[in-house]
Design a protein around this motif. Sequence first.
Motif, short mmCIF file in Angstrom:
data_model
loop_
_atom_site.label_atom_id
_atom_site.label_comp_id
_atom_site.label_asym_id
_atom_site.label_seq_id
_atom_site.Cartn_x
_atom_site.Cartn_y
_atom_site.Cartn_z
N VAL A 274 41.98 -1.96 16.10
CA VAL A 274 43.24 -2.24 16.79
C VAL A 274 44.43 -1.96 15.87
O VAL A 274 45.43 -1.38 16.28
N SER A 275 44.31 -2.35 14.60
CA SER A 275 45.39 -2.14 13.64
C SER A 275 45.65 -0.66 13.40
O SER A 275 46.81 -0.21 13.38
N VAL A 276 44.57 0.11 13.25
CA VAL A 276 44.71 1.56 13.06
C VAL A 276 45.32 2.20 14.31
O VAL A 276 46.21 3.05 14.22
N PHE A 277 44.85 1.78 15.47
CA PHE A 277 45.35 2.34 16.74
C PHE A 277 46.85 2.18 16.86
O PHE A 277 47.58 3.14 17.15
N TRP A 278 47.35 0.96 16.64
CA TRP A 278 48.77 0.72 16.79
C TRP A 278 49.58 1.44 15.72
O TRP A 278 50.71 1.89 15.97
N GLY A 279 49.04 1.54 14.52
CA GLY A 279 49.72 2.29 13.47
C GLY A 279 49.88 3.75 13.84
O GLY A 279 50.94 4.36 13.63
N VAL A 280 48.82 4.33 14.40
CA VAL A 280 48.87 5.74 14.83
C VAL A 280 49.86 5.92 15.97
O VAL A 280 50.63 6.88 16.00
N VAL A 281 49.87 4.98 16.92
CA VAL A 281 50.83 5.04 18.03
C VAL A 281 52.26 5.04 17.51
O VAL A 281 53.10 5.84 17.93
N ILE A 282 52.55 4.16 16.56
CA ILE A 282 53.89 4.09 15.98
C ILE A 282 54.25 5.37 15.25
O ILE A 282 55.37 5.87 15.36
N GLU A 283 53.27 5.92 14.53
CA GLU A 283 53.51 7.16 13.79
C GLU A 283 53.75 8.33 14.75
O GLU A 283 54.68 9.13 14.55
N VAL A 284 52.93 8.45 15.78
CA VAL A 284 53.05 9.55 16.74
C VAL A 284 54.37 9.47 17.50
O VAL A 284 55.02 10.49 17.74
N LEU A 285 54.77 8.27 17.86
CA LEU A 285 56.02 8.10 18.60
C LEU A 285 57.26 8.20 17.71
O LEU A 285 58.38 8.22 18.21
N GLY A 286 57.03 8.26 16.41
CA GLY A 286 58.14 8.40 15.47
C GLY A 286 59.01 7.14 15.38
O GLY A 286 60.19 7.22 15.07
N ILE A 287 58.40 5.98 15.62
CA ILE A 287 59.14 4.72 15.56
C ILE A 287 59.41 4.36 14.11
O ILE A 287 58.52 4.42 13.26
N SER A 288 60.62 3.97 13.82
CA SER A 288 60.98 3.52 12.48
C SER A 288 61.64 2.15 12.58
O SER A 288 62.16 1.78 13.63
N PHE A 289 61.61 1.41 11.50
CA PHE A 289 62.16 0.07 11.52
C PHE A 289 63.34 -0.05 10.54
O PHE A 289 63.45 0.71 9.62
#
Length: 289
Positions: A274-289
């Motif tokens: 689950v942690s890897v999945f969400w990290g990849v989603v954030i990376e693919v979507l180009g989300i930054s904080f």
Amino acid sequence: MWSFMKEAIIEAAVDSVKLVPFLFVTYLVMGALERAAGRHARAVIQEAGKVGPIWGGLLGAIPQCGFSAAATYFYVGKVVTLGTLISIYLSTSDEMLPIFISEKVPVGTIVSIMAAKVIIGVISGYAVEFFFGWLARRRRVPKGYDGESGPGCGCGCGTGLFIESVQKTLQVFAFILLVSIVIGCAIEAVGHQAISGLFQDLPVAGELIAALVGLIPNCAASVVITQMYLEGVIGAGPMMSGLLCSAGVGLLVLIRENHHWKQDGMVIGILYVVSVFWGVVIEVLGISF
């Protein structure tokens, strides 16, 4: 070579020492809040029922020493479900918050990251409930059971507030110093671009590695991930994977107390995937904080 390393060590030491007063004040305030709300939070989790993942995501984000450990005892005692446990693990911030505050990270950034962890925790908690069923179904809570039995969280929770704050400050200071020295020396030796490339050039590799680091059942995991993010070594995706997976001593308590290695492996595996999945989603979507 030695001159580069010496420079990196001195810089890391100076920067780390500067954080000590901020870390101490942060732990002092967080400790006071924990003492005021900790037992109430555990009581809410006990009675949460089918809204457990929601309460788990919200309460897990509150910096509470040993909350993930208490939640694990509840899971072993079949007081909470697997989804609630996963929700708490994912939203737990561990040492991320005090480091961010000490490093004077913008409040908006901190709130965004914590909110993302809470939302991910709640969504993932219910997804786990749906796909894996209501494992560890709630049953009558044994009289006097408060999730605090066993060896404890191992971070000085039973000591006075001042002493506990000093202990946590020194512990995290040591981790920050060590991580900063290693990162600094690596950057001086091979270059910042090369180090970042290990996590960014290969698809998903950064998230896989960061999540593995996050599985370390110690506050060192979140310290490593947070420092690497602040140093610009990893991006938002790997950072989120690592911090989502960083459940503190909760996993250690699970392995020590549950005595069902297949179930323990399933819990850890779910948390990692689950942690890897969400990290990849954030990376693919180009989300930054």
